[in-house]
Design a protein around this motif. Structure first.
Motif, short mmCIF file in Angstrom:
data_model
loop_
_atom_site.label_atom_id
_atom_site.label_comp_id
_atom_site.label_asym_id
_atom_site.label_seq_id
_atom_site.Cartn_x
_atom_site.Cartn_y
_atom_site.Cartn_z
N GLY A 207 0.92 -1.22 -0.04
CA GLY A 207 -0.11 -0.16 0.05
C GLY A 207 0.86 1.26 0.19
O GLY A 207 0.44 2.24 -0.79
N TYR A 208 1.92 1.38 0.80
CA TYR A 208 2.78 2.36 0.72
C TYR A 208 3.70 2.78 -0.65
O TYR A 208 3.48 3.80 -0.85
N VAL A 209 3.92 1.62 -1.02
CA VAL A 209 4.63 1.74 -2.55
C VAL A 209 3.58 2.18 -3.43
O VAL A 209 3.96 3.21 -4.16
N ALA A 210 2.30 1.80 -3.64
CA ALA A 210 1.21 2.37 -4.02
C ALA A 210 1.19 3.63 -4.19
O ALA A 210 0.92 4.80 -5.08
N ILE A 211 1.18 4.37 -2.84
CA ILE A 211 0.97 5.76 -2.63
C ILE A 211 2.10 6.38 -3.27
O ILE A 211 1.91 7.36 -3.66
N ASP A 212 3.44 6.02 -2.95
CA ASP A 212 4.57 6.67 -3.59
C ASP A 212 4.72 6.75 -4.97
O ASP A 212 5.23 7.67 -5.68
N LEU A 213 3.95 5.71 -5.53
CA LEU A 213 3.77 5.66 -7.13
C LEU A 213 2.49 6.52 -7.57
O LEU A 213 2.41 6.74 -8.68
N GLY A 214 2.08 6.97 -6.66
CA GLY A 214 0.70 7.71 -6.86
C GLY A 214 -0.73 6.86 -7.43
O GLY A 214 -1.48 7.62 -8.02
#
Length: 252
Positions: A207-214
């Motif tokens: 989930g954090y990675v997806a946030i960082d990727l927008g």
């Protein structure tokens, strides 16, 4: 003689009245004490409810502070790794969020070491090899840790430490802001080791990675999955808190 009898009768009457008045006063005092006790109990319950709400608020603030601390630690580690690369041999800059990211096929997979660096020599024993890779990560040598965990997973793909190795490999990629590599590594934990102790954290990090990727849709999907699949865990609490941030940010 008659006056004495009247006085004696009067005295008895006064004594009786005094005794009756005393009992009445005691009864009234008991009623007041019961009322006061009930009121004090209600006030105590109200105070306890207020304290519980304050504790929840403080706990939420502590969680936000902890998450902010983790974010700062990652940023510091990233800057330290970049400084180490600048002090040594020059290396290409890591792409930032919002810049053009090369296709996933062009990036080295989590289980493959970068071609320009040889894989480190690890002990043959799986436990010792894993421990050496983990110590490398703890020392902040993220490039070397990626190589070490990749070599470990290639040599011991089915070992007891494989799930942990995939997770820490993802963390090393994440610190370096290589979100493609981090995502692939965390996905391996979920797909291959769904009941692993690191599975809740791996799903949270997706989930954090997806946030960082927008990618807000993927982020919401992963964070909700953490809450549904791993209720009552620390990862679920952090996922719920991060979802609240996403909702407040997208509502602006």
């Amino acid at each position: 003689m008659r006056m004495r009898r009247l006085g004696w009768i009067f005295g008895l009457g006064m004594a009786f009245l005094a005794q009756a008045g005393e009992k009445d006063l005691e009864a009234r005092v008991q009623i007041l004490e019961q009322r006061l006790s009930s009121r004090a109990l209600v006030e105590l319950v109200q105070q306890l409810d207020q304290l519980q709400e304050e504790i929840k608020l403080i706990r939420g603030q502590l969680e936000e502070m902890q998450q902010a601390s983790e974010d700062w630690e990652r940023r510091y580690a990233d800057l330290e790794a970049r400084l180490r690369r600048l002090e040594g041999a020059p290396a290409p800059a890591t792409p930032q969020v919002g810049s053009q990211t090369p296709p996933e096929s062009a990036a080295p997979g989590p289980s493959e070491a970068p071609a320009e660096q040889p894989a480190p020599a690890l002990p043959e024993d799986p436990q010792q090899a894993y421990q050496k890779a983990y110590e490398t990560l703890q020392a902040g040598l993220y490039d070397e840790a990626i190589l070490a965990f990749s070599a470990f997973l290639k040599a011991h793909p089915d070992s007891e430490q494989a799930g942990d190795a995939w997770y820490w490999l993802g963390e090393a990629y994440y610190v370096k802001r290589d979100f493609v590599g981090a995502r692939q590594a965390f996905e391996q934990v979920i797909e291959r080791f769904p009941d692993h102790a690191k599975a809740p954290d791996a799903l949270l990090k997706l989930g954090y990675v997806a946030i960082d990727l927008g990618d807000w849709q993927a982020a919401t999907h992963h964070l909700n999955a953490v809450i549904e699949r791993f209720p009552g865990t620390r990862a679920a609490e952090l996922a719920r808190e991060r979802l609240g941030r996403i909702q407040s940010e997208t509502a602006r």
